[in-house]
Motif scaffolding. Structure first.
Motif, mmCIF file in Angstrom:
data_model
loop_
_atom_site.group_PDB
_atom_site.id
_atom_site.type_symbol
_atom_site.label_atom_id
_atom_site.label_comp_id
_atom_site.label_asym_id
_atom_site.label_seq_id
_atom_site.Cartn_x
_atom_site.Cartn_y
_atom_site.Cartn_z
ATOM 1 N N ARG A 21 -20.925 -38.050 12.298
ATOM 2 C CA ARG A 21 -19.516 -38.467 12.366
ATOM 3 C C ARG A 21 -19.249 -39.789 11.672
ATOM 4 O O ARG A 21 -18.243 -39.957 10.999
ATOM 5 C CB ARG A 21 -19.062 -38.573 13.827
ATOM 6 N N TRP A 22 -20.148 -40.762 11.831
ATOM 7 C CA TRP A 22 -19.943 -42.061 11.215
ATOM 8 C C TRP A 22 -19.920 -41.941 9.693
ATOM 9 O O TRP A 22 -19.159 -42.625 9.025
ATOM 10 C CB TRP A 22 -21.000 -43.076 11.659
ATOM 11 N N ILE A 24 -19.053 -39.165 7.966
ATOM 12 C CA ILE A 24 -17.803 -38.488 7.624
ATOM 13 C C ILE A 24 -16.655 -39.496 7.612
ATOM 14 O O ILE A 24 -15.847 -39.529 6.678
ATOM 15 C CB ILE A 24 -17.523 -37.328 8.609
ATOM 16 N N ALA A 25 -16.598 -40.332 8.633
ATOM 17 C CA ALA A 25 -15.530 -41.336 8.707
ATOM 18 C C ALA A 25 -15.636 -42.327 7.556
ATOM 19 O O ALA A 25 -14.631 -42.673 6.925
ATOM 20 C CB ALA A 25 -15.573 -42.060 10.049
ATOM 21 N N ASN A 26 -16.837 -42.796 7.255
ATOM 22 C CA ASN A 26 -17.033 -43.754 6.170
ATOM 23 C C ASN A 26 -16.668 -43.137 4.832
ATOM 24 O O ASN A 26 -15.967 -43.761 4.016
ATOM 25 C CB ASN A 26 -18.475 -44.255 6.181
ATOM 26 N N ALA A 28 -14.635 -40.629 4.248
ATOM 27 C CA ALA A 28 -13.184 -40.417 4.198
ATOM 28 C C ALA A 28 -12.453 -41.725 3.905
ATOM 29 O O ALA A 28 -11.507 -41.745 3.104
ATOM 30 C CB ALA A 28 -12.692 -39.816 5.511
ATOM 31 N N ALA A 29 -12.886 -42.812 4.520
ATOM 32 C CA ALA A 29 -12.238 -44.107 4.288
ATOM 33 C C ALA A 29 -12.431 -44.569 2.846
ATOM 34 O O ALA A 29 -11.474 -44.994 2.185
ATOM 35 C CB ALA A 29 -12.787 -45.151 5.264
ATOM 36 N N ASP A 141 -13.745 -29.687 14.347
ATOM 37 C CA ASP A 141 -14.704 -30.403 15.187
ATOM 38 C C ASP A 141 -16.059 -29.702 15.152
ATOM 39 O O ASP A 141 -16.127 -28.471 15.116
ATOM 40 C CB ASP A 141 -14.224 -30.443 16.636
#
Length: 146
Positions: A21-22, A24-26, A28-29, A141
């Motif tokens: 998840r981290w 994916i978030a990074n 995307a940002a 998810d």
């Protein structure tokens, strides 16, 4: 990169759903900031809600978020130029590099086939981007780990 004129290009974000998840978030940002800097999105006006609180502007575009395996991500990146689409990639070398200079040096010494891709942002005409991505599912998810 395609010409970016008055009409912003379509922007689709494609991520590896099996990544942590981290990551994916990074990804995307970083790709969201990169796509915005490339002209994919204009900011809308600042807003005021019914209580009088101000809301700073956000991008006016909708960005679909899709899922693809690392192999599919690499194939999308490779196919994009022939389709007239810009592919902004978030490779494993970027995630592993503490600075952009370190990332640039790592890219320079690594063959294309040896660079893993965690995510791509595709920018181009709606039809061209859809042709590349219509077979991909939406990012959902992950299956919970028992």
């Amino acid at each position: 990169m395609p010409e970016i004129g008055a009409v912003p290009p379509r922007c689709v974000l494609v991520l590896d759903p099996a990544a942590p998840r981290w990551l994916i978030a990074n990804a995307a940002a970083v790709l969201g900031a990169s796509a915005g800097a490339a002209g994919a999105a204009a900011l809308g006006p600042e807003l005021t809600d019914a209580s009088g609180a101000r809301w700073p502007a956000i991008a006016e575009i909708v960005v679909p978020v899709l899922a693809a395996s690392p192999a599919e991500l690499a194939a999308l990146r490779a196919a994009a130029p022939d389709a007239g689409v810009t592919a902004l990639a978030f490779p494993d070398l970027a995630q592993a590099s503490p600075t952009y200079a370190d990332f640039a040096a790592a890219v320079a010494r690594t063959a294309t086939a040896d660079i893993g891709v965690h995510a791509v942002a595709l920018l181009g005409s709606g039809n061209a981007v859809r042709r590349l991505t219509r077979h991909l599912p939406a990012l959902t998810d992950p299956v919970p780990v028992p």
